[in-house]
Design a protein around this motif. Structure first.
Motif, PDB file in Angstrom:
ATOM      1  N   ARG A 181      23.852  27.649  31.038  1.00  0.00           N
ATOM      2  CA  ARG A 181      23.949  28.496  29.835  1.00  0.00           C
ATOM      3  C   ARG A 181      24.887  29.680  30.094  1.00  0.00           C
ATOM      4  O   ARG A 181      25.641  30.078  29.199  1.00  0.00           O
ATOM      5  N   ALA A 202      28.780  15.316  20.018  1.00  0.00           N
ATOM      6  CA  ALA A 202      29.316  14.618  21.187  1.00  0.00           C
ATOM      7  C   ALA A 202      30.469  15.394  21.825  1.00  0.00           C
ATOM      8  O   ALA A 202      30.569  15.471  23.056  1.00  0.00           O
ATOM      9  N   ASP A 219      16.717  24.244  24.445  1.00  0.00           N
ATOM     10  CA  ASP A 219      16.891  23.268  25.525  1.00  0.00           C
ATOM     11  C   ASP A 219      17.126  21.865  24.974  1.00  0.00           C
ATOM     12  O   ASP A 219      17.971  21.116  25.475  1.00  0.00           O
ATOM     13  N   GLU A 220      16.338  21.515  23.926  1.00  0.00           N
ATOM     14  CA  GLU A 220      16.458  20.139  23.435  1.00  0.00           C
ATOM     15  C   GLU A 220      17.810  19.897  22.762  1.00  0.00           C
ATOM     16  O   GLU A 220      18.325  18.790  22.772  1.00  0.00           O
ATOM     17  N   TYR A 221      18.396  20.938  22.183  1.00  0.00           N
ATOM     18  CA  TYR A 221      19.729  20.775  21.591  1.00  0.00           C
ATOM     19  C   TYR A 221      20.772  20.574  22.688  1.00  0.00           C
ATOM     20  O   TYR A 221      21.689  19.760  22.572  1.00  0.00           O
ATOM     21  N   LEU A 222      20.635  21.346  23.774  1.00  0.00           N
ATOM     22  CA  LEU A 222      21.560  21.211  24.895  1.00  0.00           C
ATOM     23  C   LEU A 222      21.459  19.810  25.504  1.00  0.00           C
ATOM     24  O   LEU A 222      22.475  19.141  25.760  1.00  0.00           O
ATOM     25  N   LEU A 223      20.222  19.365  25.706  1.00  0.00           N
ATOM     26  CA  LEU A 223      19.998  18.036  26.281  1.00  0.00           C
ATOM     27  C   LEU A 223      20.532  16.949  25.347  1.00  0.00           C
ATOM     28  O   LEU A 223      21.179  15.991  25.790  1.00  0.00           O
ATOM     29  N   ALA A 224      20.282  17.122  24.044  1.00  0.00           N
ATOM     30  CA  ALA A 224      20.768  16.128  23.079  1.00  0.00           C
ATOM     31  C   ALA A 224      22.298  16.070  23.106  1.00  0.00           C
ATOM     32  O   ALA A 224      22.892  14.987  23.066  1.00  0.00           O
ATOM     33  N   ALA A 225      22.939  17.242  23.205  1.00  0.00           N
ATOM     34  CA  ALA A 225      24.409  17.272  23.245  1.00  0.00           C
ATOM     35  C   ALA A 225      24.919  16.563  24.495  1.00  0.00           C
ATOM     36  O   ALA A 225      25.890  15.794  24.447  1.00  0.00           O
ATOM     37  N   LEU A 226      24.254  16.794  25.637  1.00  0.00           N
ATOM     38  CA  LEU A 226      24.668  16.134  26.879  1.00  0.00           C
ATOM     39  C   LEU A 226      24.576  14.611  26.742  1.00  0.00           C
ATOM     40  O   LEU A 226      25.485  13.874  27.154  1.00  0.00           O
ATOM     41  N   ARG A 227      23.480  14.150  26.162  1.00  0.00           N
ATOM     42  CA  ARG A 227      23.322  12.693  26.026  1.00  0.00           C
ATOM     43  C   ARG A 227      24.339  12.118  25.053  1.00  0.00           C
ATOM     44  O   ARG A 227      24.878  11.032  25.263  1.00  0.00           O
ATOM     45  N   LEU A 228      24.608  12.855  23.968  1.00  0.00           N
ATOM     46  CA  LEU A 228      25.627  12.381  23.024  1.00  0.00           C
ATOM     47  C   LEU A 228      26.991  12.326  23.710  1.00  0.00           C
ATOM     48  O   LEU A 228      27.756  11.377  23.527  1.00  0.00           O
ATOM     49  N   GLY A 229      27.274  13.363  24.504  1.00  0.00           N
ATOM     50  CA  GLY A 229      28.561  13.422  25.183  1.00  0.00           C
ATOM     51  C   GLY A 229      28.732  12.294  26.182  1.00  0.00           C
ATOM     52  O   GLY A 229      29.851  11.838  26.433  1.00  0.00           O
TER      53      GLY A 229
END
Lengths: 196, 170
Positions: A183, A125, B3-13
């Motif tokens: 990126r 997060a 990509d999925e890690y970046l997207l997951a981080a955005l949603r967590l944030g």
């Protein structure tokens, strides 16, 4: 692309990922602490792979079951967080293949125990909030497109196209271009931190 | 970075798309499925693949070139039947799972037959059913929910041997 793995995220995960438990001495309380600590990241990864809520639930549950069945053999408790995220990703990819109708061999359904992927450290997060600040530096349509892409898990390209007044066919390529620019900004952060 | 890690981080944030309560509850309950001292049986390839629907577990059915013509290989639809084989600690556990009306029927065989005092426990995260084995080591359980399944062989004086969890969709 591991070269752009931001050290800022590594720092956060190093703290978060050491739950001070040994898998060999887990009790229910320690287990629930693990769940509270990592389930959000696991869920986010499964959903980010495009799984429905129901399939994502199966993928996350699968990862917990993999941990349960591997408890007696895990040697590196410090890496349980990365292991759980990596394992969730594996289970989610497999479920997505099945959902597309691809035939998965029985042994392919039950993988070898996952090797934790260091890149999973960015699923965090704090790092996510850092990425949002970089998203805000992008111009339009990137800022709005990435916001829609990230905040509306079930949105279709057609819906995004309507919201942004773009041709449907250009949503995918535009998103790819915006992600590349994002990126690049994140890679600059990594370079700046390494230089300082 | 994927990509999925970046997207997951955005949603967590952003705190969007939180974990549903039922997913959390299932995760917390999973610890009770731990079998201390148990031996995990990994899957192994089965010599005669699942297309040979008439084949019993362990039967060498040989190639069945006509199997694609029946139109029933729909990759997970109703009446799917597949043989999975797991081995550990000198035991082979063959498991066949049929999906009918969204429920699972699990049949199989433990070989060599582990004796009259052995029991087989067919587990899903929410329900477990225990069966004695026939003299030949066969067992069967019906009416299980689709999803994750594991079979445990309990033998007196021996550590339990369990198949690694496998996912079977409805």
């Amino acid at each position: 692309m591991t070269g752009c793995l931001p050290s800022i995220a590594n720092g956060h995960m190093t703290d978060d990922i050491s739950p001070d438990i040994s898998p060999h001495h887990l009790d229910q309380d320690a287990w629930e602490d693990l769940v509270a600590r990592f389930e959000g990241r696991m869920w986010a990864v499964a959903r980010a792979l495009g799984l429905s809520s129901s399939d994502a639930a199966d993928a996350v549950q699968g990862a917990w079951l993999r941990l349960v069945e591997s408890l007696d053999s895990i040697r590196d408790p410090d890496r349980i967080g990365a292991w759980l995220v990596t394992t969730t990703r594996h289970e989610a990819v497999r479920l997505a293949r099945r959902a597309r109708g691809e035939v998965v061999s029985p042994s392919g359904e039950v993988p070898e125990t996952a090797v934790p992927d260091p890149a999973a450290a960015v699923v965090d997060a704090d790092f996510g909030r850092h990425v949002w600040r970089r998203v805000d530096l992008l111009g339009e349509p990137c800022r709005s497109l990435l916001r829609l892409w990230a905040l509306h898990p079930d949105a279709r390209y057609a819906q995004i196209a309507v919201r942004l007044d773009l041709p449907v066919g250009s949503v995918g390529p535009t998103r790819a271009r915006c992600v590349s620019r994002l990126r690049a900004l994140l890679a600059e952060d990594t370079g700046a931190e390494e230089a300082s | 970075m994927r990509d999925e890690y970046l997207l997951a981080a955005l949603r967590l944030g952003a705190g969007s798309d939180p974990v549903p309560a039922r997913v959390s509850a299932a995760a917390r309950a999973a610890f009770a499925l731990h079998l201390p001292g148990g031996i995990a049986a990994p899957p192994v390839e089965v010599p005669a693949p699942s297309g040979a629907r008439s084949g019993a577990p362990g039967t060498d059915t040989g190639p069945d070139e006509g199997r694609d013509e029946g139109g029933d290989r729909d990759g997970g639809g109703p009446d799917e039947l597949r043989l999975r084989r797991f081995t550990a600690a000198g035991l082979t556990i063959d498991v066949e799972i049929t999906v009918t009306g969204g429920r699972l029927e699990v049949a199989g065989q433990v070989s060599p037959p582990p004796g009259p005092d052995a029991r087989v426990e067919v587990r899903t995260p929410h329900i477990a059913k225990v069966r004695a084995l026939t003299g030949g080591g066969h067992f069967a359980v019906a009416g299980l929910p689709a999803g994750w399944v594991s079979v445990v062989c309990h033998r007196p004086g021996e550590p339990p041997v369990f198949t690694r969890w496998a996912h079977v969709g409805a």
